[in-house]
Design a protein around this motif. Structure first.
Motif, short mmCIF file in Angstrom:
data_model
loop_
_atom_site.label_atom_id
_atom_site.label_comp_id
_atom_site.label_asym_id
_atom_site.label_seq_id
_atom_site.Cartn_x
_atom_site.Cartn_y
_atom_site.Cartn_z
N SER A 153 -35.59 -12.87 15.80
CA SER A 153 -35.64 -13.98 16.76
C SER A 153 -35.49 -15.30 16.02
N ALA A 154 -35.22 -16.37 16.75
CA ALA A 154 -35.08 -17.69 16.14
C ALA A 154 -36.35 -18.09 15.40
N TYR A 180 -28.94 -24.13 10.49
CA TYR A 180 -29.14 -23.03 9.54
C TYR A 180 -29.64 -21.77 10.23
N ILE A 181 -30.58 -21.93 11.17
CA ILE A 181 -31.13 -20.74 11.83
C ILE A 181 -30.35 -20.35 13.09
N GLY A 182 -29.33 -21.16 13.43
CA GLY A 182 -28.42 -20.78 14.50
C GLY A 182 -28.86 -21.11 15.90
N VAL A 183 -29.54 -22.25 16.08
CA VAL A 183 -29.96 -22.68 17.42
C VAL A 183 -29.60 -24.16 17.60
N THR A 184 -29.68 -24.64 18.83
CA THR A 184 -29.43 -26.05 19.09
C THR A 184 -30.63 -26.88 18.65
N PRO A 185 -30.43 -28.16 18.33
CA PRO A 185 -31.56 -29.02 17.97
C PRO A 185 -32.63 -29.08 19.06
#
Length: 198
Positions: A153-154, A180-185
């Motif tokens: 998970s994120a 880096y972790i692949g999510v939106t700000p």
């Protein structure tokens, strides 16, 4: 031994974690290194270029990232002080790379040119062992990251980031960590708030 920049002691300490050098070998190593200073947000390697150097960071922080077809950036790695960075694929194959390398602040790095590195292998063979270890660690990390991106998970990916880069957790802008972790700000901001309430 000739007079070299103080920063050379940092790279020598880094190398000494894996191999031991005598004074002659150290002198040979130092003789092929160069120091370069960079401005904030300076792009020092662009996608499509052939990578001829590896950088050892002695001040500041660098990041490696790619940009997708929609213009979104995906951060693959950070290189704070005492870390190496470069486009390994391009460096080894001498084909145009896919990695951009950029400074995140005013930075300084020691450059090792590919041709000089090859000559170093002949002059001081134990450096082949050193760079084999560095590349192996990089490959292991990249594979672990790929698996984590597919299976974690994120929030779990953020925990992994905190373990890998503890010195950067409170230093980097949120958007860099989010990338880096692949999510939106926006998602990262909400997730981080919940994360620290635990």
């Amino acid at each position: 031994m000739a007079k070299y920049p103080d920063s050379f002691q940092l790279i020598l300490k880094n190398v000494s974690r894996h191999i031991s050098l005598n004074e002659t070998e150290t002198e040979r190593f130092f003789s092929i290194l160069s120091v370069k200073k960079y401005k904030n947000k300076q792009l020092i390697l662009s996608e499509g270029e052939i990578c001829y150097n590896t950088w050892f960071v002695t001040k500041g922080c660098l990041r490696g990232f790619t940009t997708d077809q929609n213009g979104f950036e995906h951060v693959l790695s950070f290189a704070p002080v005492d870390w190496w960075i470069g486009d390994i694929y391009s460096l080894i194959s001498q084909k145009p790379g896919t990695l951009n390398v950029e400074t995140l602040e005013v930075s300084e790095a020691i450059l090792l040119h590919r041709d000089q590195q090859e000559q170093l292998y002949a002059d001081v063979p134990k450096f082949e062992r050193f760079f084999r270890i560095i590349i192996e660690k990089s490959l292991v990390h990249n594979q672990q990251r790929l698996i984590e991106n597919l299976s974690l998970s994120a929030e779990e990916r953020y925990e992994k980031f905190c373990l890998r880069y503890p010195q950067l957790v409170n230093y980097l802008p949120q958007k860099q960590i989010a990338s880096y972790i692949g999510v939106t700000p926006e998602f990262f901001s909400k997730m981080k708030s919940k994360f620290y309430k635990k």
